[in-house]
Design an enzyme around this catalytic site. Sequence first.
Site, short mmCIF file in Angstrom:
data_model
loop_
_atom_site.label_atom_id
_atom_site.label_comp_id
_atom_site.label_asym_id
_atom_site.label_seq_id
_atom_site.Cartn_x
_atom_site.Cartn_y
_atom_site.Cartn_z
N CYS A 9 10.62 -13.03 41.81
CA CYS A 9 9.86 -14.21 42.21
C CYS A 9 8.36 -13.90 42.22
O CYS A 9 7.91 -12.99 42.93
CB CYS A 9 10.31 -14.69 43.59
N ASP A 68 14.86 -18.81 28.43
CA ASP A 68 14.63 -19.69 27.29
C ASP A 68 15.87 -20.11 26.50
O ASP A 68 15.74 -20.53 25.35
CB ASP A 68 13.62 -19.07 26.31
C1 LIG Z 1 12.99 -24.17 39.46
C2 LIG Z 1 13.29 -22.70 39.31
C3 LIG Z 1 13.61 -21.95 40.42
C4 LIG Z 1 13.90 -20.58 40.29
N1 LIG Z 1 14.27 -19.88 41.40
C5 LIG Z 1 14.68 -18.59 41.26
C6 LIG Z 1 15.21 -17.88 42.37
O1 LIG Z 1 15.35 -18.40 43.48
N2 LIG Z 1 15.58 -16.57 42.17
C7 LIG Z 1 15.45 -15.96 40.95
O2 LIG Z 1 15.81 -14.78 40.81
N3 LIG Z 1 14.97 -16.63 39.88
C8 LIG Z 1 14.60 -17.92 40.01
N4 LIG Z 1 14.18 -18.61 38.91
C9 LIG Z 1 14.17 -17.93 37.59
C10 LIG Z 1 15.47 -18.22 36.85
O3 LIG Z 1 16.58 -17.66 37.50
C11 LIG Z 1 15.44 -17.70 35.39
O4 LIG Z 1 15.46 -16.28 35.37
C12 LIG Z 1 14.21 -18.17 34.63
O5 LIG Z 1 14.01 -19.56 34.81
C13 LIG Z 1 14.34 -17.90 33.11
O6 LIG Z 1 15.52 -18.46 32.62
P1 LIG Z 1 15.56 -19.91 31.89
O7 LIG Z 1 14.54 -19.91 30.80
O8 LIG Z 1 16.98 -20.01 31.40
O9 LIG Z 1 15.20 -20.94 32.91
C14 LIG Z 1 13.85 -19.96 39.02
C15 LIG Z 1 13.51 -20.72 37.91
C16 LIG Z 1 13.24 -22.07 38.02
C17 LIG Z 1 12.91 -22.87 36.79
#
Ligand SMILES: Cc1cc2nc3c(=O)[nH]c(=O)nc-3n(C[C@H](O)[C@H](O)[C@H](O)COP(=O)(O)O)c2cc1C
Length: 362
Positions: A101, A203
């Site tokens: 985070c 992504d």
């Molecule tokens: C709205 C939002 C909230 C997120 N909250 C967390 C979280 O609480 N803990 C965490 O490890 N990652 C969090 N992430 C990161 C996601 O778990 C993920 O690793 C990141 O979005 C990249 O993957 P994606 O492109 O499939 O979204 C968050 C991402 C988004 C978009």
Amino acid sequence: MKIGDVHLPSPFAIAPMAGMTDTAFRRLVKRHGGCGLVVTEMVSSEGLVRGIDRTLEYAEYTEEERPISIQIFGGDPEKMAAAAQIVEGMGADIVDVNMGCPVPKIAKHHAGCSLMREPGHAAGVIAAMTKAVKIPVTVKMRAGWNDGERNAPTLAKMVEDAGAAAVAVHGRTAAQSYSGAADWELVAQIADALTIPVFGSGDCVDAGQIVDRMRSGIEGVLVGRGVLRNPWILAQATDLAAGRAAREVTLEERGRFLLAYVDLLRTERVWNNESRLTNPRESRVPNPESLPGHDRWVVNKLRALASWYTKGLEGGSRLRTAINHAESLSALTETIGDFFFSNSQPACADGVSQLFAPSDNI
Ligand SMILES: Cc1cc2nc3c(=O)[nH]c(=O)nc-3n(C[C@H](O)[C@H](O)[C@H](O)COP(=O)(O)O)c2cc1C
């Protein structure tokens, strides 16, 4: 595949997303198939140890979500170990540590991604936790803090040595936040170097991308924003991985998903607080009167999901605006009905991907 002794029925998982991946949403995605693991929104170790109600709500889950991982954040090894014991006591299958985070509010307390800046201390947190619990302890990290500190390969090895049972890597630095592209080569490099399972994240917005990423030697993929846009994406990836065409998703099904979400949320977090504290899974006593603002909370949850769910959808911005203007639950469900069911648009031919323009980015 397995994390420690926990068997995952599929290598595709819902990534933890604060504010989004509540128990209702996770259940609905899981019911659509293809989901091997769900992870809660991040939960404060401090709040768990102090027994704060709000924190305990974030850690809630239901049996149908298993295997379930509860993600905690914090930087104090003793508190993280105590929080891991609480998570274990709640019956979770896995406890995950947030080292990704980038939000200053979290990072300034030596938690989240700032743990990556102190790898020795981060490994100490994992060592304390693995000593304290029997369930697997896993870590979710980024590529590093910034371009000068892309230390995920080193830290991943260190947490493996400290007893972590799996690692997930979102291939961006904290400084990048969500800009640029996730570095999947880095993820593959880490997977190559570690003996524990390595998950990649970043992504994947269509099912084909998830399947492609699996070819790089990783054990699984955590899908975040792609699931918020298309809750069927894990099921579709499973279809593709099995050599079948990805299942079709009609506009009506997408509407039904939102209504089902509203329905589940309406009965969430409205139970007797005192009994819930003793056993969060068995003491759900619906008590709608206790939360007069509950409808408002549901409307706000739908607004948050709609900002992702409508992305790229034909007429999506109109729907988004309408949902944002809905002031009551009945107005909200009417808006959803008008868009998804009164629309004369035919069911799409080859799945939800046809609802999106090809150039659509996250
Ligand atoms: C709205 C939002 C909230 C997120 N909250 C967390 C979280 O609480 N803990 C965490 O490890 N990652 C969090 N992430 C990161 C996601 O778990 C993920 O690793 C990141 O979005 C990249 O993957 P994606 O492109 O499939 O979204 C968050 C991402 C988004 C978009």
